[in-house]
Design a protein around this motif. Structure first.
Motif, PDB file in Angstrom:
ATOM      1  N   ASN A   1       0.814  -1.221   0.000  1.00 17.56           N
ATOM      2  CA  ASN A   1       0.000   0.000   0.000  1.00 17.56           C
ATOM      3  C   ASN A   1       0.845   1.268   0.000  1.00 17.56           C
ATOM      4  O   ASN A   1       0.323   2.366  -0.012  1.00 17.56           O
ATOM      5  CB  ASN A   1      -0.895   0.039   1.243  1.00 17.56           C
ATOM      6  N   SER A   2       2.167   1.118   0.061  1.00 17.08           N
ATOM      7  CA  SER A   2       3.029   2.295   0.159  1.00 17.08           C
ATOM      8  C   SER A   2       3.072   3.050  -1.162  1.00 17.08           C
ATOM      9  O   SER A   2       3.065   2.442  -2.230  1.00 17.08           O
ATOM     10  CB  SER A   2       4.460   1.874   0.533  1.00 17.08           C
TER      11      SER A   2
ATOM     12  N   THR B   1       6.101   3.427   4.453  1.00 20.17           N
ATOM     13  CA  THR B   1       4.794   2.760   4.412  1.00 20.17           C
ATOM     14  C   THR B   1       3.736   3.649   5.075  1.00 20.17           C
ATOM     15  O   THR B   1       4.079   4.603   5.780  1.00 20.17           O
ATOM     16  CB  THR B   1       4.849   1.417   5.148  1.00 20.17           C
ATOM     17  N   PRO B   2       2.451   3.324   4.864  1.00 19.08           N
ATOM     18  CA  PRO B   2       1.393   4.163   5.461  1.00 19.08           C
ATOM     19  C   PRO B   2       1.475   4.243   6.984  1.00 19.08           C
ATOM     20  O   PRO B   2       0.963   5.184   7.573  1.00 19.08           O
ATOM     21  CB  PRO B   2       0.102   3.454   5.029  1.00 19.08           C
ATOM     22  N   LEU B   3       2.116   3.263   7.639  1.00 23.67           N
ATOM     23  CA  LEU B   3       2.256   3.328   9.100  1.00 23.67           C
ATOM     24  C   LEU B   3       3.648   3.750   9.511  1.00 23.67           C
ATOM     25  O   LEU B   3       4.075   3.512  10.635  1.00 23.67           O
ATOM     26  CB  LEU B   3       1.910   1.973   9.727  1.00 23.67           C
ATOM     27  N   GLY B   4       4.401   4.352   8.563  1.00 22.91           N
ATOM     28  CA  GLY B   4       5.666   4.962   8.957  1.00 22.91           C
ATOM     29  C   GLY B   4       6.848   4.036   9.119  1.00 22.91           C
ATOM     30  O   GLY B   4       7.808   4.386   9.781  1.00 22.91           O
ATOM     31  N   ALA B   5       6.812   2.830   8.543  1.00 24.81           N
ATOM     32  CA  ALA B   5       8.049   2.043   8.492  1.00 24.81           C
ATOM     33  C   ALA B   5       8.929   2.688   7.432  1.00 24.81           C
ATOM     34  O   ALA B   5       8.428   3.145   6.401  1.00 24.81           O
ATOM     35  CB  ALA B   5       7.754   0.589   8.143  1.00 24.81           C
ATOM     36  N   LYS B   6      10.238   2.757   7.691  1.00 20.56           N
ATOM     37  CA  LYS B   6      11.170   3.390   6.753  1.00 20.56           C
ATOM     38  C   LYS B   6      12.091   2.279   6.256  1.00 20.56           C
ATOM     39  O   LYS B   6      13.134   2.017   6.825  1.00 20.56           O
ATOM     40  CB  LYS B   6      11.943   4.477   7.493  1.00 20.56           C
ATOM     41  N   VAL B   7      11.636   1.636   5.190  1.00 25.98           N
ATOM     42  CA  VAL B   7      12.193   0.326   4.833  1.00 25.98           C
ATOM     43  C   VAL B   7      13.221   0.415   3.722  1.00 25.98           C
ATOM     44  O   VAL B   7      12.943   0.929   2.640  1.00 25.98           O
ATOM     45  CB  VAL B   7      11.065  -0.620   4.370  1.00 25.98           C
ATOM     46  N   ASN B   8      14.405  -0.098   3.994  1.00 28.32           N
ATOM     47  CA  ASN B   8      15.406  -0.299   2.945  1.00 28.32           C
ATOM     48  C   ASN B   8      15.702  -1.791   2.820  1.00 28.32           C
ATOM     49  O   ASN B   8      15.807  -2.331   1.734  1.00 28.32           O
ATOM     50  CB  ASN B   8      16.691   0.458   3.299  1.00 28.32           C
ATOM     51  N   ARG B   9      15.796  -2.453   3.978  1.00 24.40           N
ATOM     52  CA  ARG B   9      16.005  -3.905   3.975  1.00 24.40           C
ATOM     53  C   ARG B   9      14.789  -4.531   4.642  1.00 24.40           C
ATOM     54  O   ARG B   9      14.205  -3.944   5.542  1.00 24.40           O
ATOM     55  CB  ARG B   9      17.282  -4.230   4.748  1.00 24.40           C
ATOM     56  N   LEU B  10      14.385  -5.716   4.161  1.00 24.46           N
ATOM     57  CA  LEU B  10      13.248  -6.350   4.812  1.00 24.46           C
ATOM     58  C   LEU B  10      13.438  -7.853   4.974  1.00 24.46           C
ATOM     59  O   LEU B  10      14.247  -8.468   4.297  1.00 24.46           O
ATOM     60  CB  LEU B  10      11.916  -6.006   4.137  1.00 24.46           C
ATOM     61  N   PHE B  11      12.718  -8.375   5.942  1.00 22.59           N
ATOM     62  CA  PHE B  11      12.763  -9.797   6.277  1.00 22.59           C
ATOM     63  C   PHE B  11      11.338 -10.307   6.212  1.00 22.59           C
ATOM     64  O   PHE B  11      10.458  -9.783   6.891  1.00 22.59           O
ATOM     65  CB  PHE B  11      13.359  -9.960   7.687  1.00 22.59           C
TER      66      PHE B  11
END
Lengths: 415, 273
Positions: B15-16, B33-43
Motif C-alpha cells: 500500500n506504500s 509505508t502508510p504506518l511509517g516504516a522506513k524500509v530499505n532492507r526487509l525480512f
C-alpha cells in the motif's frame, strides 16, 4: 520593518559596533536586493575582526564566526577516516559559567584537560538536539591565564541504559560491581585513577573516576556532574573533582532484560547486554578455523602472518549477523557456545569435514541450523568497525510459544 | 550503519506510495509505508506459493510469498544465483524466509511497483513463520501507536516523537508518513493485525481435519431435526455423549454452515440442507 529590527538586534548581540553603522550597512544591502539572512552574514563577516566574546549558553546550532572563552573539561584523540585518508581529530567538552558543550577539533591545538582557552572563529553544528562547537583549520585557539568557574546547573538524571557518549553533567545512581586502582601518566605527572563497573536496574556500564572517592565494590552511590565518553565504541561514565559523589542507602541490582537492538546500536555497545534477534547471515569466517599454536592468531593455509609455517590448531567459531527488526549487530560465538547452539562437538565436525574432504560443509551446516532462527544472547561489545560486535558469554535458541504471545498481544489490544 | 531488516506485512508494504532518499553518496532509498516504516532492507517469512523463471538467461526468478494479509513479490536477480537456485528448487507450498532490499519500480510519476530483491532465501518451518507474524505485529502495533500520537500533534516532527520514547527510525518514518499520507485509516490496519494474530491462535483447529466429527454431527442433526430442525443445545449434548467437546462441536457446526450443508431455519435450531 520589525524583521529588520530583529536582524539588527541579532547582529549587535554578536559584535561590538555602533547601532547606526549596522543599520546603515544593512540598508545598503537591502537596497541592492540582498536577502536579509545573507545581508546579516555579510555584515557579521565585515565585523569579523571585532567578534564579541559569547557565553556558551547563547550559542545555537549552525552558527559561524563564534568567539568564546571556555575551559576544557575533557578531551580525547581519535582517528577518523575522511574521504579515504586517516586523520586525527579531538573530541571533548568545553564549559564556562553558563553551559557545557561538546566540541570537535579538526586539528591539534595542543590543549589539554583543565586549560582555559580563548577561541576565535569557531562554528557550531547540531548534535542530539544541542549545539556542538567545531574548531577547524581557520579557528584560532590561545591559552589564557585566568580560571573559569564552571556552570552549576542542575544535572540531568539518567538511567545507565540511556547514557550516550558526549553527554555531560549527568546524574546517575548505581551500585559498584567492581573497582580497581591504577596509575597513569599524564603530562609527566602520575595520577591515580579508579575504574570498574557499575550497575543500576537498567544496565551495567564501565566507569573511570579521576579522583579517590573511596569507592568499594558493593557501594551504592549517587553521582552528580559526571560525563560520558566513548571507550572502544561503548559508553563509559567518567567523574572527577568537579563531580559530587555521595553514598546512599538503596538496594540496587541490575535486572537483566532484553534490550532492543536499536538502543545497542545507538549507544555503540555495552557490557552484560541481553539481546534477542533472528540470525540473518552467517559471516564467511565462521566454522572450523585454524589458529597459530604460538600466537593464537587465525592462520590461512598453514601460514601464520607472525610465525610463518606452523601446525595449526583447529577451533570452531560462529560470527552471525543478528537482527531484531530495529537494529543489527554481529555476534561472535566461541567454540564452547558454538558447540552448545549446534548440539555437536568440534570433533564431530572435524570428522564430518574429513569425510567430505571439505571444511565448507561445517559452514553449510551452521547456515542450515541457525539462519532465520531467533537467539537470545548475553555478552559484551568489543571494538568494532561499521557494525557493533558482541562477544557472547551465553547463547540459547529462543523458545517460541507463538500462540501464547499472540493471545497476549490480542489482549493488550483490548480484546 | 547496517539497515535493520523490517518485518512487514504485504498489505502494508504494497500500500506504500512514498519513496525517500537518504543523505550522502550512495544514498539508500527508503519506502515509507502508510504506518511509517522506513524500509530499505526487509525480512519476510511466509508461504511460497509460486516461482517463475523470468528473463532469458534462465537464472532470474520471481516468487510470490503469502502472509496473512497479502502477497509479497520477491525477485532473485542474476547477481544472486545461489538465491535464485534455492527458489528454483523449492516445492510449493513451502514455508520460506527471505531477507532482501526494497525493489522500487516507478515507470511514471504516480505509479509505483514495490517488491523485494532477495539476498537470502531459506526454507523454514511453521513455528518460525508464526514467530515472524508475532514480530511483524509487535512492530506494527508500535507504529500504530506512534501514528496515532503523530496525527494528534499540532506539528508532528521526528524529534517530538523521539522525545515520546519511539526509536529514532520509527520516529523519522512516522513523521514522514503523517506528512505524506495525512489521514491514515489506523482502524483498518488494527483489524489486519488482529486477523494476522488470530491466524496463529485459531489455526490449530482450522488445520485439523474434522471429517469424523462432521459426520457424527450431521447424523445427530438428521436424527433430531424433525420438522423445524434440531435444537442447538440438543446437538451439542448428543455430541458430548459421542465424545465431541463443546468447542469442537461448535466449530464443526460453524464449518458445516459455511459449507452449506446445514442451515438455521430459526435461531437456535439446525437442519440439513
Amino acid at each position: 520593518m520589525e524583521e529588520i529590527e530583529e536582524i539588527i538586534e541579532e547582529i549587535l548581540e554578536q559584535i561590538d559596533a555602533n547601532r547606526s553603522d549596522v543599520e546603515k550597512d544593512l540598508k545598503k544591502f537591502i537596497d541592492y536586493g540582498v536577502p536579509l539572512e545573507h545581508a546579516k552574514e555579510a555584515i557579521l563577516h565585515k565585523y569579523g575582526v571585532i567578534l564579541k566574546e559569547r557565553k556558551l549558553i547563547n550559542i545555537k546550532p549552525n552558527e559561524r564566526g563564534i568567539c568564546t572563552v571556555a575551559k576544557v573539561i575533557a578531551i580525547d584523540e581519535r582517528e577518523v577516516e575522511v574521504r579515504g585518508s586517516k586523520r586525527k581529530i579531538y573530541r571533548g567538552l568545553l564549559g564556562d559559567e553558563t553551559a557545557v558543550l561538546p566540541f570537535t577539533a579538526w586539528k591539534d591545538f595542543h590543549i589539554g584537560k583543565g586549560d582555559v582557552i580563548k577561541i576565535r572563529n569557531a562554528s557550531s553544528s547540531e548534535w542530539e538536539g544541542q549545539p556542538r562547537l567545531s574548531l577547524s583549520e581557520w579557528s584560532e585557539v590561545e591559552k589564557v591565564d585566568h580560571d573559569i568557574d564552571l556552570v552549576k546547573r542542575p544535572p540531568q538524571r539518567y538511567n545507565l541504559i540511556d547514557l550516550r557518549a558526549g553527554l555531560s553533567n549527568v546524574e546517575v545512581r548505581g551500585r559498584i560491581v567492581e573497582v580497581e586502582q591504577r596509575e597513569v601518566n599524564i603530562a609527566e605527572e602520575t595520577k591515580k585513577v579508579f575504574s570498574g563497573i557499575m550497575e543500576d536496574e537498567t544496565a551495567r556500564i564501565r566507569f573511570t573516576a579521576w579522583k579517590d572517592f573511596e569507592l568499594a565494590s558493593g557501594d551504592v552511590i549517587k553521582i552528580k556532574g559526571a560525563y560520558v565518553r566513548s571507550w572502544r565504541g561503548a559508553p563509559q561514565l567518567i567523574f572527577d573533582e568537579n563531580s559530587e559523589v555521595e553514598k546512599i542507602e538503596e538496594e540496587i541490582r541490575y535486572e537483566q532484560k532484553v534490550v532492543p537492538l536499536y538502543k545497542v546500536v545507538e549507544a555503540g555497545g555495552g557490557i552484560d547486554l541481553c539481546i534477542e534477534g533472528v540470525v540473518l547471515e552467517i559471516r564467511k569466517d565462521s566454522g572450523i578455523i585454524f589458529r597459530c599454536p604460538k600466537c593464537n592468531r587465525r592462520i590461512r593455509e598453514g601460514i601464520c602472518e607472525e610465525d610463518g609455517n606452523v601446525e595449526g590448531i583447529p577451533d570452531l567459531r560462529i560470527k552471525a549477523l543478528v537482527d531484531d527488526g530495529t537494529g543489527a549487530v554481529d555476534v561472535i560465538l566461541n567454540r564452547e557456545l558454538s558447540e552448545k547452539i549446534l548440539g555437536k562437538s568440534m570433533d564431530d565436525y572435524l570428522a564430518v569435514a574429513k569425510e567430505a574432504m571439505d571444511y565448507g560443509v561445517v559452514y553449510e551446516e551452521i547456515v542450515n541450523k541457525l539462519i532465520a532462527h531467533p537467539l537470545r544472547i548475553v555478552g559484551d561489545s568489543i571494538q568494532s568497525g561499521l557494525i557493533v560486535t558482541i562477544f557472547a558469554k551465553d547463547v540459547e535458541l529462543l523458545a517460541i510459544d507463538a500462540e501464547k504471545d499472540a493471545e497476549e498481544l490480542l489482549m493488550h489490544m483490548g480484546g | 550503519m547496517r539497515e535493520p531488516a523490517w518485518r512487514i506485512f504485504a498489505a502494508e508494504y504494497n500500500n506504500s506510495e512514498h519513496v525517500v532518499e537518504g543523505k550522502g553518496e550512495k544514498a539508500p532509498k527508503y519506502v515509507i509505508t502508510p504506518l511509517g516504516a522506513k524500509v530499505n532492507r526487509l525480512f519476510i517469512v511466509g508461504v511460497l506459493t509460486d516461482v517463475e523463471e523470468i528473463g532469458v538467461e534462465g537464472i532470474r526468478r520471481r516468487a510470490r510469498i503469502s502472509d496473512p494479509t497479502g502477497i509479497h513479490v520477491v525477485y532473485a536477480e542474476i547477481f544472486k544465483p545461489e538465491v535464485a537456485s534455492i527458489l528454483a528448487d523449492m516445492e510449493v507450498p513451502t514455508y520460506i524466509a527471505i531477507m532482501g532490499k526494497v525493489r522500487i519500480y516507478q515507470p511514471e510519476e504516480g505509479v509505483l511497483y514495490l517488491s523485494a530483491r532477495a539476498e537470502m532465501a531459506k526454507e523454514v518451518n511453521e513455528e518460525l513463520r508464526n514467530y515472524w507474524i508475532l514480530e511483524a505485529c509487535r512492530n506494527m502495533a508500535l507504529r500504530i501507536d506512534a501514528m496515532r500520537e503523530a496525527m494528534n500533534m499540532e506539528n508532528p516532527t521526528a524529534k517530538k516523537l523521539k522525545e515520546s520514547g519511539y526509536p529514532a527510525m520509527i520516529a523519522e518514518g512516522v513523521a514522514e508518513a503523517v506528512k505524506f499520507y495525512k489521514d491514515v485509516d489506523l482502524g483498518h490496519y488494527e483489524l489486519l493485525m488482529r486477523e494476522a494474530l488470530s491466524f496463529i491462535t485459531s489455526k490449530k483447529e482450522i488445520k485439523k481435519d474434522f471429517g469424523e466429527e462432521e459426520e457424527k454431527i450431521l447424523r445427530i442433526i438428521e436424527e433430531n431435526q424433525g420438522e423445524d430442525g434440531a435444537l442447538w443445545d440438543v446437538v451439542i449434548e448428543e455430541g458430548k455423549k459421542q465424545g465431541i467437546e463443546k468447542e469442537i462441536a461448535e466449530e464443526v457446526i460453524a464449518s458445516l454452515m459455511e459449507k452449506g450443508m446445514i442451515y438455521e431455519p430459526q435461531l437456535g435450531k439446525l437442519k440439513l440442507v
